[in-house]
Design an enzyme around this catalytic site. Structure first.
Site, PDB file in Angstrom:
ATOM      1  N   ASP A  96       0.866  -1.174   0.000  1.00 47.98           N
ATOM      2  CA  ASP A  96       0.000   0.000   0.000  1.00 47.98           C
ATOM      3  C   ASP A  96       0.904   1.226   0.000  1.00 47.98           C
ATOM      4  O   ASP A  96       1.709   1.409   0.918  1.00 47.98           O
ATOM      5  CB  ASP A  96      -0.877  -0.016   1.265  1.00 47.98           C
ATOM      6  CG  ASP A  96      -2.233   0.614   1.032  1.00 47.98           C
ATOM      7  OD1 ASP A  96      -2.272   1.695   0.415  1.00 47.98           O
ATOM      8  OD2 ASP A  96      -3.244   0.043   1.457  1.00 47.98           O
ATOM      9  N   ASP A 197      -2.665   4.845  -2.468  1.00 45.67           N
ATOM     10  CA  ASP A 197      -3.685   5.508  -1.651  1.00 45.67           C
ATOM     11  C   ASP A 197      -4.008   6.912  -2.172  1.00 45.67           C
ATOM     12  O   ASP A 197      -3.090   7.683  -2.482  1.00 45.67           O
ATOM     13  CB  ASP A 197      -3.138   5.605  -0.210  1.00 45.67           C
ATOM     14  CG  ASP A 197      -4.194   6.009   0.800  1.00 45.67           C
ATOM     15  OD1 ASP A 197      -5.194   5.284   0.918  1.00 45.67           O
ATOM     16  OD2 ASP A 197      -4.013   7.050   1.456  1.00 45.67           O
ATOM     17  N   GLU A 249      -6.088   4.180  -5.821  1.00 47.35           N
ATOM     18  CA  GLU A 249      -7.362   4.521  -5.202  1.00 47.35           C
ATOM     19  C   GLU A 249      -7.644   5.965  -5.581  1.00 47.35           C
ATOM     20  O   GLU A 249      -6.874   6.857  -5.246  1.00 47.35           O
ATOM     21  CB  GLU A 249      -7.296   4.384  -3.676  1.00 47.35           C
ATOM     22  CG  GLU A 249      -8.674   4.584  -3.056  1.00 47.35           C
ATOM     23  CD  GLU A 249      -8.631   5.198  -1.670  1.00 47.35           C
ATOM     24  OE1 GLU A 249      -9.588   5.028  -0.918  1.00 47.35           O
ATOM     25  OE2 GLU A 249      -7.634   5.877  -1.340  1.00 47.35           O
ATOM     26  N   HIS A 318     -11.575  -2.136   3.161  1.00 48.04           N
ATOM     27  CA  HIS A 318     -11.485  -1.777   4.580  1.00 48.04           C
ATOM     28  C   HIS A 318     -12.129  -0.428   4.904  1.00 48.04           C
ATOM     29  O   HIS A 318     -12.116  -0.005   6.052  1.00 48.04           O
ATOM     30  CB  HIS A 318     -10.010  -1.748   4.988  1.00 48.04           C
ATOM     31  CG  HIS A 318      -9.264  -0.650   4.278  1.00 48.04           C
ATOM     32  ND1 HIS A 318      -9.092  -0.644   2.907  1.00 48.04           N
ATOM     33  CD2 HIS A 318      -8.684   0.479   4.734  1.00 48.04           C
ATOM     34  CE1 HIS A 318      -8.436   0.444   2.570  1.00 48.04           C
ATOM     35  NE2 HIS A 318      -8.168   1.149   3.650  1.00 48.04           N
ATOM     36  N   ASP A 319     -12.643   0.282   3.891  1.00 47.41           N
ATOM     37  CA  ASP A 319     -13.284   1.577   4.127  1.00 47.41           C
ATOM     38  C   ASP A 319     -14.799   1.501   3.971  1.00 47.41           C
ATOM     39  O   ASP A 319     -15.490   2.502   4.158  1.00 47.41           O
ATOM     40  CB  ASP A 319     -12.781   2.624   3.121  1.00 47.41           C
ATOM     41  CG  ASP A 319     -11.334   3.034   3.361  1.00 47.41           C
ATOM     42  OD1 ASP A 319     -10.856   2.913   4.504  1.00 47.41           O
ATOM     43  OD2 ASP A 319     -10.695   3.487   2.397  1.00 47.41           O
TER      44      ASP A 319
HETATM   45  O1  ISL Z   1     -13.688   6.079   3.676  1.00 49.57           O
HETATM   46  C1  ISL Z   1     -13.881   6.714   2.690  1.00 49.57           C
HETATM   47  C2  ISL Z   1     -14.980   6.413   1.783  1.00 49.57           C
HETATM   48  O2  ISL Z   1     -15.954   5.734   2.398  1.00 49.57           O
HETATM   49  C3  ISL Z   1     -13.045   7.794   2.224  1.00 49.57           C
HETATM   50  O3  ISL Z   1     -13.347   9.018   2.731  1.00 49.57           O
HETATM   51  C4  ISL Z   1     -11.614   7.405   2.441  1.00 49.57           C
HETATM   52  O4  ISL Z   1     -11.073   8.061   3.492  1.00 49.57           O
HETATM   53  C5  ISL Z   1     -10.908   7.701   1.151  1.00 49.57           C
HETATM   54  O5  ISL Z   1     -11.414   6.797   0.252  1.00 49.57           O
HETATM   55  C6  ISL Z   1      -9.414   7.544   1.260  1.00 49.57           C
HETATM   56  O6  ISL Z   1      -9.070   6.289   1.749  1.00 49.57           O
HETATM   57  C7  ISL Z   1      -7.741   5.951   1.873  1.00 49.57           C
HETATM   58  O7  ISL Z   1      -6.945   6.972   2.451  1.00 49.57           O
HETATM   59  C8  ISL Z   1      -7.241   7.297   3.807  1.00 49.57           C
HETATM   60  C9  ISL Z   1      -7.333   6.066   4.708  1.00 49.57           C
HETATM   61  O8  ISL Z   1      -7.879   6.430   5.932  1.00 49.57           O
HETATM   62  C10 ISL Z   1      -8.171   4.976   4.080  1.00 49.57           C
HETATM   63  O9  ISL Z   1      -8.194   3.836   4.886  1.00 49.57           O
HETATM   64  C11 ISL Z   1      -7.591   4.711   2.727  1.00 49.57           C
HETATM   65  O10 ISL Z   1      -8.188   3.619   2.073  1.00 49.57           O
HETATM   66  C12 ISL Z   1      -6.143   8.192   4.267  1.00 49.57           C
HETATM   67  O11 ISL Z   1      -4.889   7.630   3.996  1.00 49.57           O
END
Ligand code: ISL
Ligand code: CA
Length: 536
Positions: A96, A197, A249, A318-319
């Site tokens: 990641d 990310d 992402e 995971h989100d």
């Molecule tokens: O959770 C979300 C959508 O439901 C988003 O707001 C999310 O924070 C966004 O997609 C970014 O996610 C990624 O970066 C974040 C981290 O907290 C997340 O776990 C990651 O997947 C910050 O690094």
């Protein structure tokens, strides 16, 4: 060789996969001990959530050293062993790559507080105005404003995410060089690529005020801008030296902006994670839920299938809350879990399975705010409290959307803590673990797990499911049907997203159904999905 067009990728959230030493925290030796599970499932790569050194304000998405391992998860030697053990099973590792921001504990940030240090411009610093106002009106992803005052430097720094996740400054070429070193470091260790990310947010065009919005004011100043494309093309040169794969992402992308990020000829990313299909049950942002309407979901999937030649496919990560209660049905847990698997594994693109999805894990069943860990949930609860939203409604909003829904420990067996740990788990194990767990599904040919294994193998076997063209046949209020075609081969998928039966006119010889049946007569039971074959 484009291996990602033939393989399925499995996402591991390290903290919740398998604890090996009883401290209640999943770790790398734990992952190694479970590699056989992934080999049996038939995946070709793992997207490993962040395992770098981190104070864990956002579970590893706040990195304090990109070239070291979080001691909670193990050592660099463990990591090297994981790469080697996975390789021995034909499984690649994707790391990641979190480079929009670092932890404020990173030594770059600590030294950036001093205006005379070589790190002074590594982050986005700005002065507030004379009246003590913030540098601009932007608001961040976790529901709060996105500037924090640093008393040492007497300036504010930008953080689009949590306070301790400071955004890097890509106007400074030294930052990009640092990132290239990080890439080389891991590629030299044998990783096969990266999940990047929030990668479309890297470049901020100015710090001007944004158009005021209900959430994410300022987005137009940093989302998918040309500066980001340039950075990605620079990084791609390093990645290409190793033939590495990247999936970005990318928040708020449309098919057009996604194509600019991942069309092969642009030499940026290999694929993106788009969010549109995850947004069909919400208004603009996830805190405002609306009823899930299957047709909206199908049309969205079809649009993305048509508009991009190739992309990643996912229903969970995971989100996001778990997919069965969201797009399927708790009452038809097994059938709808299998139906969603059939969808994921028969579309065109690279399927990603999130840990626990393959056994039908459900959302967490906590009852109180203090059982949650997610920094986002806590921030949002605080913001709602500020607006005097009553506790009950706050809980309703937070509990339905909390990222902890999908972060509870993996349910390996019916034993204490679902076999995840012998100690006290860092986040509660779902109380349904006596019923939903891998051990109880392993010997059951009718289980969700067996179905996943079977479909992964089938996709391996049948090129038409991997490389075939996609053609939508029907996107109704209840039924989704599409065809995959390659040369003379044709496969038709018909899915009934409803508690009610359905009658359809598709014919063909039955390859799979998530119900026991002999042939296919066009009558679909609740949440039935069938795979048909014709014209071979
Ligand atoms: O959770 C979300 C959508 O439901 C988003 O707001 C999310 O924070 C966004 O997609 C970014 O996610 C990624 O970066 C974040 C981290 O907290 C997340 O776990 C990651 O997947 C910050 O690094
Ligand atoms: Ca541990």
């Amino acid at each position: 060789m484009e291996w990602w067009k033939d393989e399925i990728i499995y996402q591991i959230y390290p903290r919740s996969f398998q604890d090996s030493n009883g401290d209640g925290i999943g770790d790398i030796p734990g992952i190694i001990s479970r590699l056989d599970h992934l080999q049996e499932l038939g995946v070709g790569a793992i997207w490993l959530g962040p395992v770098y050194r981190s104070p864990n304000a956002d579970n590893g998405y706040d990195i304090s050293d990109y070239m070291d391992i979080n001691p909670e998860y193990g050592t660099m030697a463990d990591m090297e062993e994981l790469i080697a053990e996975a390789k021995a099973r034909g499984i690649r590792i994707l790391m990641d790559l979190v480079i929009n921001h670092t932890s404020t504990d990173h030594h770059w940030f600590r030294r950036s507080r001093d205006k005379n240090s070589p790190y002074a411009d590594y982050y986005i610093w700005a002065k507030g105005d004379d009246r003590g106002h913030l540098p601009n009106n932007w608001t961040g992803f976790f529901g709060e404003d996105c500037w924090e005052y640093d008393p040492e430097r007497c300036e504010y720094y930008l953080h689009l995410f949590a306070k301790s996740q400071a955004d890097l400054n890509y106007r400074n070429p030294a930052v990009l060089e640092e990132v290239k070193d990080i890439l080389r470091f891991w590629l030299d260790k044998g990783v096969a690529g990266f999940r990047c990310d929030v990668i479309n947010l890297l470049w901020k065009d100015s710090l001007d005020n944004g158009k005021r919005k209900l959430a994410l004011t300022g987005l137009e100043h940093y989302c998918s801008l040309e500066g980001t494309h340039e950075i990605l093309r620079e990084l791609r040169k390093v990645l290409d030296e190793y033939g590495a794969y990247t999936v970005g992402e990318t928040v708020f992308v449309t098919p057009e902006t996604a194509r600019d990020l991942c069309a092969p000829e642009r030499k940026e990313l290999d694929a993106v994670f788009s969010f549109e299909h995850m947004e069909c049950d919400q208004y603009f942002i996830k805190w405002f839920k609306r009823k899930f309407r299957p047709k909206v979901f199908f049309d969205c999937l079809v649009k993305w299938q048509r508009e991009l030649d190739w992309n990643s496919l996912y229903l969970e990560n995971h989100d996001q809350p778990r997919s069965i209660p969201r797009f399927g049905s708790r009452e038809h847990w097994k059938e709808s879990g299998k139906l969603l698997a059939l969808l994921l594994l028969t579309l065109r693109g690279t399927p990603f399975i999130y840990q626990g999805q393959e056994i039908g894990m459900l959302d967490f069943d906590f009852t109180r705010m203090r059982q949650l860990n997610d920094v986002e949930s806590k921030n949002v609860d605080r913001v709602l409290r500020r607006f005097h939203i009553p506790r009950k409604l706050r809980w309703k909003i937070v509990s339905r959307t909390s990222r902890d829904n999908a972060r509870t420990p993996f349910q390996w067996d019916a034993g204490p803590n679902g076999g995840f740990t012998t100690g006290r788990p860092w986040l509660g194990v779902n109380h349904n673990c006596a019923e939903i767990n891998l051990a109880s599904q392993e010997d059951d040919p009718d289980s969700i797990w067996s179905w996943y294994k079977d479909l992964c193998a089938l996709r391996k076997e049948r090129e038409v499911l991997r490389r075939g063209d996609f053609e939508a046949l029907e996107t109704g209020d209840q039924v989704f049907a599409y065809r995959r075609a390659l040369g003379e081969e044709r496969m038709t998928v018909v899915l009934n997203f409803s508690d009610r039966p359905a009658q359809v006119g598709y014919t063909g010889s039955l390859v799979r159904s998530n119900y026991p049946r002999e042939g296919f007569d066009g009558a679909l039971r609740p949440w039935e999905g069938v795979l048909l074959e014709d014209g071979r």
